[in-house]
Scaffold this motif. Structure first.
Motif, PDB file in Angstrom:
ATOM      1  N   ASP A  24       0.812  -1.224   0.000  1.00 21.31           N
ATOM      2  CA  ASP A  24       0.000   0.000   0.000  1.00 21.31           C
ATOM      3  C   ASP A  24       0.841   1.268   0.000  1.00 21.31           C
ATOM      4  OD1 ASP A  24      -2.663  -0.718  -0.320  1.00 21.31           O
ATOM      5  OD2 ASP A  24      -2.998  -1.038   1.827  1.00 21.31           O
ATOM      6  N   TYR A  25       2.111   1.188   0.331  1.00 20.09           N
ATOM      7  CA  TYR A  25       2.979   2.360   0.352  1.00 20.09           C
ATOM      8  C   TYR A  25       3.652   2.635  -0.992  1.00 20.09           C
ATOM      9  CZ  TYR A  25       2.817   3.105   5.449  1.00 20.09           C
ATOM     10  OH  TYR A  25       2.448   3.405   6.740  1.00 20.09           O
ATOM     11  N   PHE A  26       3.350   1.815  -2.008  1.00 21.69           N
ATOM     12  CA  PHE A  26       4.005   1.940  -3.300  1.00 21.69           C
ATOM     13  C   PHE A  26       3.046   2.482  -4.351  1.00 21.69           C
ATOM     14  CE2 PHE A  26       6.669  -0.716  -0.815  1.00 21.69           C
ATOM     15  CZ  PHE A  26       7.953  -0.495  -1.280  1.00 21.69           C
ATOM     16  N   PRO A  27       3.564   2.959  -5.486  1.00 17.93           N
ATOM     17  CA  PRO A  27       2.691   3.497  -6.528  1.00 17.93           C
ATOM     18  C   PRO A  27       1.549   2.536  -6.851  1.00 17.93           C
ATOM     19  CG  PRO A  27       4.969   3.937  -7.093  1.00 17.93           C
ATOM     20  CD  PRO A  27       4.996   3.064  -5.854  1.00 17.93           C
ATOM     21  N   GLY A  28       0.327   3.074  -6.861  1.00 17.93           N
ATOM     22  CA  GLY A  28      -0.860   2.256  -7.079  1.00 17.93           C
ATOM     23  C   GLY A  28      -1.483   1.747  -5.801  1.00 17.93           C
ATOM     24  N   GLY A  29      -0.757   1.869  -4.676  1.00 17.24           N
ATOM     25  CA  GLY A  29      -1.281   1.443  -3.385  1.00 17.24           C
ATOM     26  C   GLY A  29      -2.175   2.500  -2.765  1.00 17.24           C
TER      27      GLY A  29
END
Length: 195
Positions: A24-29
């Motif tokens: 969830d902390y990455f792009p798209g998250g």
């Protein structure tokens, strides 16, 4: 960040703590952070160094209590990111609060292994990383924080945005001295010949 000339630590009683490096902390998250991919890449380098040296590794995985929109139990976003996927012999501690020590078995696990020092990487710098660093010091552990292996996000204060870069620098600076030594992945790996 200070990258060299840090006090020597005994790697034989040191463990790596990877905090909340989750999808969830990455792009798209659901809660993408500023430069999370770059931070995870540095965390992965430190992780590989610990693995090569057969040093203890502990992954912290946040599971949200209540629906805050991210890290919901059983979701893809709550899973640990592929860049630092735990190996079979690596411990995963699930937490529900910003501190990795609060209502978890972490302190007991560290004590059982004779750990005196923690090397910390992870996310978010201003929340779970900062809280865990301070808690670790209060529990009597020495702490080395790998600053470029952490990530945060823009925050709001009095209706004004505080850019992630400023949040990051302030949070790293706030723990230097009493709570932790702060360095870079390169600085740490080179100093301890883990490359």
């Amino acid at each position: 960040m200070t990258a060299t000339n840090l006090p020597a630590i005994n790697l034989h009683n040191t463990a790596l703590l990877l905090i909340d490096i989750q999808n969830d902390y990455f792009p798209g998250g659901a809660m993408a952070l500023h430069q999370s991919e770059q931070a995870a890449a540095q965390a992965a380098r430190v992780l590989q160094g610990f693995r090569r040296a057969s040093l203890p590794v502990i992954h912290i995985q946040h599971e949200m209590v209540g629906d805050r929109g991210f890290f919901l139990p059983g979701t893809e976003g709550q899973k640990i990111h592929a860049s630092v996927t735990p190996e079979a012999d690596e411990t995963v501690v699930v937490k529900n609060y910003p501190s990795s020590f609060l209502r978890t078995e972490l302190d007991q696990l560290l004590e059982k292994q004779g750990i005196k020092h923690l090397v910390i990487v992870g996310m978010m710098t201003h929340m779970c990383v900062n809280t865990t660093v301070r808690a670790a010091a209060e529990h009597g552990y020495g702490v080395t924080l790998i600053g470029d292996a952490t990530a945060t996000r823009d925050l709001i204060l009095d209706g004004e945005s505080v850019p992630a870069e400023q949040v990051q620098r302030a949070m790293l600076a706030s723990v230097i001295g009493f709570f932790a030594e702060v360095t870079t992945a390169d600085g740490f790996l080179q100093q301890h010949k883990l490359i």
